[in-house]
Enzyme design. Sequence first.
Site, PDB file in Angstrom:
ATOM      1  N   ARG A 142      32.766  44.866  43.370  1.00 18.21           N
ATOM      2  CA  ARG A 142      34.143  44.785  42.660  1.00 18.21           C
ATOM      3  C   ARG A 142      34.135  45.636  41.104  1.00 18.21           C
ATOM      4  O   ARG A 142      33.074  45.140  40.476  1.00 18.21           O
ATOM      5  CB  ARG A 142      34.602  43.411  42.547  1.00 18.21           C
ATOM      6  CG  ARG A 142      35.638  43.297  41.287  1.00 18.21           C
ATOM      7  CD  ARG A 142      36.147  41.922  41.280  1.00 18.21           C
ATOM      8  NE  ARG A 142      36.849  41.599  42.282  1.00 18.21           N
ATOM      9  CZ  ARG A 142      37.757  40.472  42.578  1.00 18.21           C
ATOM     10  NH1 ARG A 142      38.118  39.827  41.461  1.00 18.21           N
ATOM     11  NH2 ARG A 142      38.521  40.163  43.693  1.00 18.21           N
TER      12      ARG A 142
ATOM     13  N   HIS B   3      42.110  46.752  47.688  1.00 16.88           N
ATOM     14  CA  HIS B   3      41.424  45.649  47.876  1.00 16.88           C
ATOM     15  C   HIS B   3      41.620  45.303  49.412  1.00 16.88           C
ATOM     16  O   HIS B   3      42.238  44.457  49.931  1.00 16.88           O
ATOM     17  CB  HIS B   3      42.378  44.467  47.053  1.00 16.88           C
ATOM     18  CG  HIS B   3      41.715  43.317  46.527  1.00 16.88           C
ATOM     19  ND1 HIS B   3      40.224  42.932  47.328  1.00 16.88           N
ATOM     20  CD2 HIS B   3      42.015  42.045  46.017  1.00 16.88           C
ATOM     21  CE1 HIS B   3      39.855  41.742  46.950  1.00 16.88           C
ATOM     22  NE2 HIS B   3      41.061  41.248  46.185  1.00 16.88           N
TER      23      HIS B   3
ATOM     24  N   GLN C  96      41.241  41.476  50.754  1.00 17.82           N
ATOM     25  CA  GLN C  96      42.263  40.558  50.586  1.00 17.82           C
ATOM     26  C   GLN C  96      43.362  40.782  51.710  1.00 17.82           C
ATOM     27  O   GLN C  96      43.914  39.848  52.291  1.00 17.82           O
ATOM     28  CB  GLN C  96      42.712  40.720  49.099  1.00 17.82           C
ATOM     29  CG  GLN C  96      44.161  40.170  48.986  1.00 17.82           C
ATOM     30  CD  GLN C  96      43.707  38.404  48.676  1.00 17.82           C
ATOM     31  OE1 GLN C  96      43.174  38.184  47.962  1.00 17.82           O
ATOM     32  NE2 GLN C  96      44.558  37.751  49.591  1.00 17.82           N
TER      33      GLN C  96
ATOM     34  N   ASP D 187      51.870  39.580  43.282  1.00 14.87           N
ATOM     35  CA  ASP D 187      50.582  39.841  42.275  1.00 14.87           C
ATOM     36  C   ASP D 187      51.064  39.611  40.944  1.00 14.87           C
ATOM     37  O   ASP D 187      51.879  39.955  40.664  1.00 14.87           O
ATOM     38  CB  ASP D 187      49.968  41.033  42.991  1.00 14.87           C
ATOM     39  CG  ASP D 187      48.636  41.148  42.559  1.00 14.87           C
ATOM     40  OD1 ASP D 187      48.129  40.226  41.924  1.00 14.87           O
ATOM     41  OD2 ASP D 187      48.052  42.254  42.309  1.00 14.87           O
TER      42      ASP D 187
ATOM     43  N   CYS E 170      47.997  36.867  46.497  1.00 17.48           N
ATOM     44  CA  CYS E 170      46.277  37.065  46.555  1.00 17.48           C
ATOM     45  C   CYS E 170      45.814  35.962  45.774  1.00 17.48           C
ATOM     46  O   CYS E 170      44.636  35.664  46.141  1.00 17.48           O
ATOM     47  CB  CYS E 170      46.018  38.366  46.296  1.00 17.48           C
ATOM     48  SG  CYS E 170      46.760  38.835  44.524  1.00 17.48           S
TER      49      CYS E 170
ATOM     50  N   ARG F  33      40.021  34.490  53.453  1.00 18.46           N
ATOM     51  CA  ARG F  33      39.006  35.415  52.914  1.00 18.46           C
ATOM     52  C   ARG F  33      37.692  35.325  53.596  1.00 18.46           C
ATOM     53  O   ARG F  33      36.835  36.135  53.689  1.00 18.46           O
ATOM     54  CB  ARG F  33      38.951  35.205  51.333  1.00 18.46           C
ATOM     55  CG  ARG F  33      40.324  35.409  50.631  1.00 18.46           C
ATOM     56  CD  ARG F  33      40.614  37.030  50.695  1.00 18.46           C
ATOM     57  NE  ARG F  33      39.404  37.954  50.171  1.00 18.46           N
ATOM     58  CZ  ARG F  33      39.233  38.143  48.935  1.00 18.46           C
ATOM     59  NH1 ARG F  33      40.133  37.638  47.985  1.00 18.46           N
ATOM     60  NH2 ARG F  33      38.278  38.988  48.527  1.00 18.46           N
TER      61      ARG F  33
HETATM   62  N1  NVA Z   1      46.161  43.074  41.228  1.00 15.70           N
HETATM   63  C1  NVA Z   1      45.035  42.104  40.821  1.00 15.70           C
HETATM   64  C2  NVA Z   1      44.595  41.402  41.716  1.00 15.70           C
HETATM   65  C3  NVA Z   1      43.394  40.262  41.662  1.00 15.70           C
HETATM   66  C4  NVA Z   1      42.593  39.788  42.875  1.00 15.70           C
HETATM   67  C5  NVA Z   1      43.847  42.598  39.755  1.00 15.70           C
HETATM   68  O1  NVA Z   1      43.424  43.671  40.156  1.00 15.70           O
HETATM   69  O2  NVA Z   1      43.683  42.134  38.793  1.00 15.70           O
HETATM   70  N1   CP Z   2      42.270  37.204  45.190  1.00 12.67           N
HETATM   71  C1   CP Z   2      41.043  37.553  44.717  1.00 12.67           C
HETATM   72  O1   CP Z   2      40.619  38.645  44.943  1.00 12.67           O
HETATM   73  O2   CP Z   2      40.581  36.535  43.865  1.00 12.67           O
HETATM   74  P1   CP Z   2      39.451  36.796  42.998  1.00 12.67           P
HETATM   75  O3   CP Z   2      39.978  37.669  41.742  1.00 12.67           O
HETATM   76  O4   CP Z   2      39.405  35.392  42.118  1.00 12.67           O
HETATM   77  O5   CP Z   2      38.452  37.080  43.633  1.00 12.67           O
END
Ligand code: NVA
Ligand code: CP
Length: 305
Positions: free
Chosen positions: A102, A129, A132, A218, A258, A286
């Site tokens: 990530r 992502h 997800q 989101d 998500c 997940r």
């Molecule tokens: N769009 C959000 C998703 C978090 C799971 C982010 O990138 O922070």
């Molecule tokens: N939805 C998701 O990826 O959650 P986290 O940021 O908590 O991993």
Amino acid sequence: MKKDLLTLRDVSRDELEEIFALAARLKRERGKVAYTPLAGKSVGLIFAKSSTRTRVSFEVGVGELGGRALYLDQSKMQVGRGETVADTARVLSRYLHGIVIRTFSHADVEELAREATIPVINALTDEYHPCQILADVMTIREYSGRCDESVKMAFYGDGRSNIANSLILSARLTGMQLVIAAPEEERPDEALYAGYSNIRWEADPRKAAEGVDYFYTDVWVSMGFEEEKARRMKIFAPYQVNEALFELAKPDAKFLHCLPAHRGEEVSAGVMDSPRSIVFDEAENRLHVQKAVLTMLLAPAEREK
Ligand code: NVA
Ligand code: CP
């Protein structure tokens, strides 16, 4: 399957079916039937951004499959002090059997995957992502029995986010009808859905809600975009998913997110905490879907056992 899962472009329709069949089986058999395809294998989990679900579901998932998960805080790795992504990939390939990452730049993850001889799984970049969205499609299949052209989803908010981009790729794969309700300034990238008549952008939040089976939203400020907060809170305000939108949708419409969620911003507290909200089933999936992906990429010969 291809070596890596970087976006849903890496998955064919047949592979998608295989992922969901294995995920459903692993979900049913969890805690009942021993299944350890990752025995003797180690998976590095590199995180440059915060996480609750992704980190825990991957750590638990690798362990349940008999493997060992190593949490690697990217800020404590030498890559944060100038070691190249390519050298990191080459070194980690000598120790590990797979990498889950990530980070911010999608190009960095592509480079890591190119240079690594082991599978790389994208656990979120600024652009995509995929893990997800696999869990989201699995959840829709559980509730609707299918995820195809008969299912209509409306996504509200940032049309250029990692979630919106990956939802678009999922609609290309499944044929689901997808409307992205977003303001002009953050409308989705047309190049992503050119030629797909089941995917469209809609600036009017009320029009987007007509006949919807699944609402999805989101956060308005994704990780790494914090300095744009004031602008984002303003432009996305008309796109909150709330009770008024549900009035325009199918009577049994459901709510997906998500997570993490901000009640009162992208979703009203009433919707988030209503029986229409299936966000915790979605979060649970997940774990199951990622266990299926890990098995297919890291232990393909074991997946039928
Ligand atoms: N769009 C959000 C998703 C978090 C799971 C982010 O990138 O922070
Ligand atoms: N939805 C998701 O990826 O959650 P986290 O940021 O908590 O991993």
